[in-house]
Scaffold this motif. Structure first.
Motif, PDB file in Angstrom:
ATOM      1  N   TRP A  53       0.865  -1.310   0.107  1.00  0.00           N
ATOM      2  CA  TRP A  53      -0.044  -0.006  -0.097  1.00  0.00           C
ATOM      3  C   TRP A  53       0.746   1.442  -0.108  1.00  0.00           C
ATOM      4  O   TRP A  53       0.359   2.423  -0.331  1.00  0.00           O
ATOM      5  N   SER A  54       1.948   1.099   0.418  1.00  0.00           N
ATOM      6  CA  SER A  54       3.111   2.257   0.419  1.00  0.00           C
ATOM      7  C   SER A  54       3.791   2.209  -0.881  1.00  0.00           C
ATOM      8  O   SER A  54       3.418   1.453  -1.702  1.00  0.00           O
ATOM      9  N   GLY A  55       4.869   2.975  -1.114  1.00  0.00           N
ATOM     10  CA  GLY A  55       5.804   2.949  -2.091  1.00  0.00           C
ATOM     11  C   GLY A  55       5.150   3.864  -3.339  1.00  0.00           C
ATOM     12  O   GLY A  55       5.175   3.196  -4.626  1.00  0.00           O
ATOM     13  N   GLY A  56       5.124   5.078  -2.928  1.00  0.00           N
ATOM     14  CA  GLY A  56       4.748   6.167  -3.922  1.00  0.00           C
ATOM     15  C   GLY A  56       3.191   5.808  -4.702  1.00  0.00           C
ATOM     16  O   GLY A  56       2.480   4.978  -4.262  1.00  0.00           O
ATOM     17  N   SER A  57       3.138   6.350  -5.935  1.00  0.00           N
ATOM     18  CA  SER A  57       1.957   6.188  -6.607  1.00  0.00           C
ATOM     19  C   SER A  57       1.419   4.902  -6.878  1.00  0.00           C
ATOM     20  O   SER A  57      -0.140   4.497  -7.228  1.00  0.00           O
ATOM     21  N   THR A  58       2.542   3.953  -7.205  1.00  0.00           N
ATOM     22  CA  THR A  58       1.887   2.769  -7.839  1.00  0.00           C
ATOM     23  C   THR A  58       2.260   1.675  -6.924  1.00  0.00           C
ATOM     24  O   THR A  58       1.674   0.647  -6.971  1.00  0.00           O
ATOM     25  N   GLY A  59       2.986   1.794  -5.874  1.00  0.00           N
ATOM     26  CA  GLY A  59       3.134   0.718  -4.715  1.00  0.00           C
ATOM     27  C   GLY A  59       4.274  -0.313  -5.398  1.00  0.00           C
ATOM     28  O   GLY A  59       4.407  -0.474  -6.466  1.00  0.00           O
ATOM     29  N   ASN A  60       4.840  -0.949  -4.455  1.00  0.00           N
ATOM     30  CA  ASN A  60       6.068  -1.967  -5.031  1.00  0.00           C
ATOM     31  C   ASN A  60       5.278  -3.469  -5.090  1.00  0.00           C
ATOM     32  O   ASN A  60       4.222  -3.680  -4.608  1.00  0.00           O
TER      33      ASN A  60
END
Length: 128
Positions: A53-60
């Motif tokens: 859910w984290s990791g910028g606009s696209t997520g990891n």
């Protein structure tokens, strides 16, 4: 408690595409990753894809080699929904696909034990 509802399954021919959706509701603050697993008849449930859910606009995102390059997982945090775009489907992709939510660490991102909530599953059949 997180409630997950999958949609988008169906029957297609080899080489076709399908897009699965999974919407989360309830205690959505209790997870920081969502994933898809699948289970074919007579086989164990296996990891398909996960997204943080984290990791910028696209997520990891994470994929096993069996689907890498064919499947793509994305998320819409505004509506707590993930989307699994499946391209170049093969008969071996036939399975019930389950959505999951949880708090996995990196070493458990591909493990069922990393997730505490599961959907009911949606059938994907690839056959000519």
């Amino acid at each position: 408690q997180v409630h997950l509802v999958e949609s988008g399954g169906g029957s297609v021919q080899p080489g076709d595409s399908l897009k699965l959706s999974c919407a989360a509701s309830g205690s959505t603050t209790t997870f920081h990753a969502m994933a898809w697993f699948r289970q074919a008849p007579g086989k164990e449930r296996e990891f398909v894809a996960a997204i943080r859910w984290s990791g910028g606009s696209t997520g990891n995102t994470y994929y096993p080699d069996s689907v890498k390059g064919r499947f793509s997982l994305s998320r819409d945090k505004t509506i707590n929904t993930i989307y699994l775009q499946m391209n170049s489907l093969e008969p071996e992709d036939t399975a019930v696909y389950y959505c999951a939510a949880g708090r996995p660490i990196t070493s458990t991102i591909a493990s069922m034990g990393g997730y505490h909530s599961w959907g009911q599953g949606t059938q994907v059949t690839v056959s000519s």
